[in-house]
Each structure stands twice: as C-alpha cells, then as structure tokens.
Design a protein around this motif. Structure first.
Motif, short mmCIF file in Angstrom:
data_model
loop_
_atom_site.label_atom_id
_atom_site.label_comp_id
_atom_site.label_asym_id
_atom_site.label_seq_id
_atom_site.Cartn_x
_atom_site.Cartn_y
_atom_site.Cartn_z
N LEU A 188 -29.80 22.06 43.50
CA LEU A 188 -31.07 21.71 42.81
C LEU A 188 -31.60 20.44 43.39
CD1 LEU A 188 -33.28 23.45 41.33
CD2 LEU A 188 -32.78 22.43 39.30
N THR A 244 -34.48 20.42 46.43
CA THR A 244 -35.79 20.42 45.84
C THR A 244 -35.98 18.74 45.40
OG1 THR A 244 -35.02 20.56 43.53
CG2 THR A 244 -35.69 22.42 44.61
N LEU A 262 -31.06 31.20 43.94
CA LEU A 262 -31.69 30.92 42.69
C LEU A 262 -32.72 29.68 42.79
CD1 LEU A 262 -31.75 31.18 39.57
CD2 LEU A 262 -29.63 29.84 39.39
N VAL A 263 -32.34 28.54 43.54
CA VAL A 263 -33.29 27.67 43.68
C VAL A 263 -34.41 28.11 44.24
CG1 VAL A 263 -33.80 25.37 44.91
CG2 VAL A 263 -31.24 25.83 44.00
N ILE A 310 -36.45 29.72 41.50
CA ILE A 310 -37.29 28.49 40.81
C ILE A 310 -38.42 27.97 41.50
CG2 ILE A 310 -36.98 26.05 39.92
CD1 ILE A 310 -34.03 26.76 39.31
N VAL A 366 -41.22 30.46 41.22
CA VAL A 366 -41.81 30.61 40.01
C VAL A 366 -42.75 29.46 39.75
CG1 VAL A 366 -41.05 30.49 37.46
CG2 VAL A 366 -39.94 31.95 38.85
N LEU A 367 -42.05 28.27 40.09
CA LEU A 367 -43.43 26.93 39.80
C LEU A 367 -44.51 27.31 40.60
CD1 LEU A 367 -40.51 24.13 40.13
CD2 LEU A 367 -41.77 24.98 38.06
#
Length: 265
Positions: A13, A17, A41-42, A45, A48-49
């Motif tokens: 992450l 990011t 998975l990152v 995320i 989703v953001l």
C-alpha cells in the motif's frame, strides 16, 4: 504469520499509493517479496475510493458535467498512485525511442530521471484516452440515473480496472526475467511463486466475472492480450522486464481496459 502479512500489505500500500499509513515497523526482503500478492487488493482499494468520490460528487451535484467528473476522477486516480506508473511509462517511452533498438542504450535511458518529449507525449495521450473513456462511462451513468440502477456497472468497472492492471505485474514477473541486478522489482521476484500466481489470477478472473459479467470475457481477453504484447516487447528489446516497464504496463492496461468498457456500454 499474521503480522508478516500485515506488514507486507502495508508495504504494498505504501509503495503503490500515497495514502496516509502507520509507520511500517518491519521491512526486509521477505516482506517485500510477499507484498506483491497484495497488488490486486491495493487496486481494489483505489477503485473503491474512486467510487466513493464519484458517489459523493454525484450525490451533491446530480447534474454535474460528465467531462468534469471524469477529469476530477482521473486527477484523484493519479494522485492516489503518486504518478508512479506514469513515471515508468514516460521512462519506457523515452527509452524505446531513444534506445534505437539497442538493449544497453535503452536500459541507460530508463535510468535518466528527466522525461524527454516522447515520454511527455505518451503520458498526455494515455491520460487523454483515460479521460475520454471515463467521460463516456460517466455520461452513460448520468443520463440513465432516472431510468434504473445503471450506476452498478459503472462503479464495478472503476473497481475492476485497477485490480486487473496491478494483477498483471504478478504474471509478468513470474514469466519474465528481471534484467537489473538491483531495482524496485528485484525483491518482488521471490514472491511470485507458481501457486501464488495461479491463485491470484483465478481470484482476479472470478472477480471480473462477478463484477462485470456482461463484459467479463472481453475484459479478460483484452487484459491478457495487452499483457502478452507488453511482455513480448520487453523480451525483444531487453530480454526481460524492469520496474519502469512494469509501471508502463499498468498504465497501458488501465487505459485500454477503460476503452474496452466504454465501448461495451
């Protein structure tokens, strides 16, 4: 083991990011290697953001211009990744043109921190393509809000694209030599074991089918085609990959997947 996975997740992450994170208290080669499995998975995320941002924006401004929404989303998307992959895209573009087909010269140009005209041109074109594709998606979303729950396919599209784009790193690393003796991607190689690669790719494929069932086959074909073409170009020119070419592949995957989704709407 749980803490090792936690530190590996935070490492991925922090690398991919610019989100504010707690201090990583453990970092070594084993953590770096394990972090690669969290790349999809990152991507989730990030997706989703972006969806939350779009939801809030349209919630307050339901008649917002689709082009403006696309520009704001693309700006946030670029900020969340810190422009890391765009940097790799620019370096790769400069090196591919300036390297004149020579492996050593291409690798040397990639190390130059400055971006040349070709790198800048490619960044502008890729961002323009992303913006146009996002604008088409949001235009369809805004026009159909009164006719039904069309928001779900658009939001699912925004989530799946960064997942697929970052998952491609695992596949390329697993099948392509890393050409630099030291580099950001070197420590990741130990993490791309065959079992991890297969599990990751199967999960990502299933997510694609679940999130965008109508476009799943198209997306997966585009995803694999772009990955195969990028890998072939790396092997032909460099006999392997670098961190820059991996970043460039992520950007190209995102742009082309967005175009495929926009055309499928």
């Amino acid at each position: 083991m749980t803490m090792i996975l936690w530190w590996a997740f935070l490492t991925s992450l922090a690398f991919l990011t610019r989100l504010p994170l707690p201090r990583i208290q453990r970092y070594d080669e084993s953590i770096a290697a394990l972090s690669v499995i969290f790349y999809p998975l990152v991507g989730a995320i990030i997706g989703v953001l972006l969806c939350l941002f779009v939801g809030v924006l349209i919630g307050f401004y339901p008649h917002a211009n689709s082009g403006l929404v696309a520009a704001l989303v693309l700006t946030l998307w670029t900020y969340l990744s810190g422009g890391l992959h765009l940097d790799g895209l620019a370096d790769s573009a400069d090196a591919w043109v300036g390297g004149l087909g020579q492996r050593d010269k291409t690798l040397a140009i990639m190390k130059d921190p400055q971006s040349g005209p070709m790198g800048v041109t490619v960044i502008v074109l890729v961002l323009l393509i992303k913006w146009a594709a996002l604008e088409a998606l949001f235009q369809a979303l805004l026009q159909s809000m009164l006719n039904g729950p069309f928001w779900w396919p658009v939001f699912a599209s925004i989530v799946i694209v960064p997942i697929l784009a970052r998952a491609v790193v695992i596949g390329v690393l697993a099948t392509t030599p890393y050409v630099r003796e030291a580099g950001l991607g070197k420590n990741l190689l130990a993490g791309v074991t065959p079992i991890r690669v297969w599990i990751t790719l199967v999960i990502v494929a299933l997510l694609t089918v679940l999130l965008v069932p109508k476009s799943a086959i198209l997306l997966l074909l585009v995803w694999l085609t772009v990955a195969a073409m990028a890998r072939a170009a790396m092997l032909k020119r460099l006999q392997g990959c670098t961190g820059d070419t991996l970043g460039a592949t992520i950007e190209l995957e995102e742009a082309i997947l967005l175009v495929a989704l926009a055309l499928a709407i």
